[in-house]
Design an enzyme around this catalytic site. Structure first.
Site, PDB file in Angstrom:
ATOM      1  N   THR A  47       2.054  22.084  20.919  1.00 15.35           N
ATOM      2  CA  THR A  47       2.722  23.143  21.690  1.00 15.35           C
ATOM      3  C   THR A  47       1.713  24.238  22.040  1.00 15.35           C
ATOM      4  O   THR A  47       1.623  24.683  23.184  1.00 15.35           O
ATOM      5  CB  THR A  47       3.898  23.729  20.869  1.00 15.35           C
ATOM      6  OG1 THR A  47       4.862  22.686  20.673  1.00 15.35           O
ATOM      7  CG2 THR A  47       4.549  24.904  21.559  1.00 15.35           C
ATOM      8  N   ASN A 107       8.713  11.656  25.614  1.00 10.99           N
ATOM      9  CA  ASN A 107       9.186  11.633  24.229  1.00 10.99           C
ATOM     10  C   ASN A 107      10.667  11.301  24.105  1.00 10.99           C
ATOM     11  O   ASN A 107      11.108  10.821  23.074  1.00 10.99           O
ATOM     12  CB  ASN A 107       8.889  12.972  23.539  1.00 10.99           C
ATOM     13  CG  ASN A 107       9.354  14.150  24.340  1.00 10.99           C
ATOM     14  OD1 ASN A 107       8.954  14.337  25.491  1.00 10.99           O
ATOM     15  ND2 ASN A 107      10.223  14.945  23.761  1.00 10.99           N
ATOM     16  N   ALA A 164      -0.985  15.769  15.015  1.00  8.95           N
ATOM     17  CA  ALA A 164      -1.159  14.809  13.919  1.00  8.95           C
ATOM     18  C   ALA A 164       0.154  14.263  13.360  1.00  8.95           C
ATOM     19  O   ALA A 164       0.217  13.112  12.927  1.00  8.95           O
ATOM     20  CB  ALA A 164      -1.961  15.464  12.790  1.00  8.95           C
ATOM     21  N   HIS A 165       1.221  15.074  13.400  1.00 12.64           N
ATOM     22  CA  HIS A 165       2.450  14.611  12.728  1.00 12.64           C
ATOM     23  C   HIS A 165       3.166  13.504  13.495  1.00 12.64           C
ATOM     24  O   HIS A 165       4.150  12.942  13.014  1.00 12.64           O
ATOM     25  CB  HIS A 165       3.387  15.781  12.421  1.00 12.64           C
ATOM     26  CG  HIS A 165       4.120  16.369  13.587  1.00 12.64           C
ATOM     27  ND1 HIS A 165       5.409  16.032  13.894  1.00 12.64           N
ATOM     28  CD2 HIS A 165       3.755  17.289  14.507  1.00 12.64           C
ATOM     29  CE1 HIS A 165       5.813  16.737  14.956  1.00 12.64           C
ATOM     30  NE2 HIS A 165       4.813  17.500  15.346  1.00 12.64           N
ATOM     31  N   THR A 172      -8.675  31.038  10.947  1.00  9.10           N
ATOM     32  CA  THR A 172      -9.386  30.163  10.018  1.00  9.10           C
ATOM     33  C   THR A 172      -8.881  28.727  10.141  1.00  9.10           C
ATOM     34  O   THR A 172      -7.676  28.490  10.130  1.00  9.10           O
ATOM     35  CB  THR A 172      -9.207  30.678   8.569  1.00  9.10           C
ATOM     36  OG1 THR A 172      -9.714  32.003   8.534  1.00  9.10           O
ATOM     37  CG2 THR A 172      -9.938  29.807   7.557  1.00  9.10           C
ATOM     38  N   CYS A 232      17.790  21.687  18.273  1.00 11.48           N
ATOM     39  CA  CYS A 232      18.289  22.898  17.642  1.00 11.48           C
ATOM     40  C   CYS A 232      17.210  23.949  17.765  1.00 11.48           C
ATOM     41  O   CYS A 232      16.179  23.865  17.123  1.00 11.48           O
ATOM     42  CB  CYS A 232      18.623  22.635  16.182  1.00 11.48           C
ATOM     43  SG  CYS A 232      19.262  24.087  15.369  1.00 11.48           S
TER      44      CYS A 232
HETATM   45  N1  PLP Z   1       4.564  17.021  23.575  1.00 14.33           N
HETATM   46  C1  PLP Z   1       5.345  15.977  23.274  1.00 14.33           C
HETATM   47  C2  PLP Z   1       5.463  14.850  24.247  1.00 14.33           C
HETATM   48  C3  PLP Z   1       6.043  15.928  22.059  1.00 14.33           C
HETATM   49  O1  PLP Z   1       6.831  14.872  21.785  1.00 14.33           O
HETATM   50  C4  PLP Z   1       5.904  17.001  21.170  1.00 14.33           C
HETATM   51  C5  PLP Z   1       6.657  17.031  19.900  1.00 14.33           C
HETATM   52  O2  PLP Z   1       7.849  16.836  19.871  1.00 14.33           O
HETATM   53  C6  PLP Z   1       5.063  18.070  21.529  1.00 14.33           C
HETATM   54  C7  PLP Z   1       4.406  18.040  22.738  1.00 14.33           C
HETATM   55  C8  PLP Z   1       4.871  19.256  20.627  1.00 14.33           C
HETATM   56  O3  PLP Z   1       4.120  18.904  19.501  1.00 14.33           O
HETATM   57  P1  PLP Z   1       4.027  19.885  18.238  1.00 14.33           P
HETATM   58  O4  PLP Z   1       5.149  19.485  17.335  1.00 14.33           O
HETATM   59  O5  PLP Z   1       2.682  19.615  17.644  1.00 14.33           O
HETATM   60  O6  PLP Z   1       4.134  21.261  18.754  1.00 14.33           O
END
Ligand code: PLP
Length: 384
Positions: A75, A157, A206-207, A243, A333
């Protein structure tokens, strides 16, 4: 009531951290005390770990280490790149899709308010939600002598739909436009060599690939002069102060490093589950339509369904949760209030549909899919 352990089918929202990755993260937490900006021994040691992780990630993505910046999330990376393109590069035509992630759509809307001379072109999309490349070319040809940014994601997504970003990159090159791609859903899942796609910017998180939460990357092609989003102590070559989170960064490098191991087997397993889901939905839920017919233009981890837009839909999604099946019902949410996502509003509702997304992992089993199907069949029965 829920008779089974919760079934998690929301791996596009986030993935659990891999054990091996967690081990590396813990080790760095235990062993590394220094701040990489300090010049003493412990600081230098931390700096060395940080730069090794950066070089490894760069090598895997086919870019130079100096083109990568660590951020708190994708983000943040998306915000920075869009902001910098308009503020620092003088972009006055921004071409994107209304189906991009909110970190793109909301940032673009914010920039529109800030820069009255910014022209935003929202691209038309096809029946699967992929941006129409003929529409893209038409716009590019009308704005070709101006400073233009195209921002299009690799895999959507919510829909799973893949965009042919190599074709987008080639068009951008032909018309001299900058190209940014949100590659959050595909990094770690598909081989990714940035130069192949002609991207000037891309982002990762990374998540989404079994790494820790709260760490992202921004790629900014060498020679593109942008200014920072965050100011302060001058970390990340003065481009992103704060940092560095060395344990998370090292863990992200590890997660990306191990992603290609067994990728063909993992992918085959997930593709088989995807096809099994498709078959089972067709048999058991005739009122539901699978968005994609085959896997050619869809991420193998994301299975999107369209259900009739009936008043009981939301209650049924809630019941799925109560019955221990974790999927995404096209709602997010934010600040405590549940709201339909913009993809649900722009893509599904005009067709009288509501979305349901199941997203898979290499750990997902057929048994889990069977329970999910049986539960969906039951809770949505009165909708069909
Ligand atoms: N872009 C896409 C296509 C995503 O699926 C997501 C997460 O849902 C993001 C950006 C945002 O990632 P982050 O959770 O690292 O802010």
């Amino acid at each position: 009531m829920n008779q089974h352990k919760p079934i998690y089918l929301d791996y596009a929202a986030t993935t659990p951290i891999d054990e091996e990755v967690l081990e590396v993260m813990n080790e760095v937490y235990r062993e590394t005390v220094g701040n990489p900006s300090s010049i003493h021994y412990e600081g230098r040691k931390a700096r060395d770990i940080l730069e090794r992780a950066r070089r490894r990630i760069a090598q895997m993505l086919g870019v130079a280490a100096g083109e990568l910046y660590f951020t708190s999330s994708a983000t943040e990376a998306n915000n920075w790149i869009l902001y910098a393109a308009v503020r620092d590069l003088g972009v006055r035509h921004l071409i994107t899709s209304p189906l991009e992630h909110p970190s793109i759509v909301q940032t673009v809307r914010f920039l529109q308010q800030q820069y009255s001379d910014l022209n935003v072109h929202w691209l038309a999309f096809d029946d699967w939600g992929a941006p129409r490349l003929d529409a893209l070319e038409e716009i590019l040809s009308t704005v070709k002598d101006q400073t233009v940014l195209v921002s299009l994601m690799h895999a959507n997504n919510e829909l799973g739909t893949l965009t042919d970003i190599a074709a987008v990159g080639a068009l951008c090159k032909d018309y001299g436009a900058y190209f940014h791609s949100d590659t959050v859903q595909t990094l770690g899942y598909y081989p990714f060599e940035a130069p192949q796609y002609g991207v000037d910017f891309f982002v990762g998180s990374a998540h989404k690939f079994y790494g820790p939460k709260g760490i992202g990357i921004a790629y900014i092609r060498k020679g593109i002069a942008v200014r920072p989003l965050l100011h302060g102590g001058g970390q990340e070559r003065s481009m992103r102060s704060g940092t560095e989170h060395i344990p998370a960064i090292t863990a992200m490098a590890k997660a990306l490093d191990i992603a290609p191991a067994h990728r063909p087997e993992k992918r085959r397993h997930m593709e088989q589950l995807w096809q099994y889901l498709q078959r089972r939905v067709d048999e058991a839920m005739p009122f539901a339509r699978c968005l994609h017919e085959d896997l050619q233009r869809c991420h193998y981890k994301i299975f999107a369904l369209a259900l009739p837009d009936e008043p009981e839909f939301e209650l049924a999604v809630l019941r799925l949760d109560v019955e221990g099946v974790c999927v995404s019902g096209g709602s997010a949410c934010s600040s405590g209030a549940e709201q339909q996502t913009h993809v649900s509003k722009h893509f599904f509702q005009p067709k009288g549909k509501r979305p349901l997304r199941l997203s898979l992992s290499h750990r997902t089993t057929r048994e889990e899919i069977d329970v999910a199907i049986e539960t969906m069949q039951r809770v949505f029965a009165h909708i069909g």
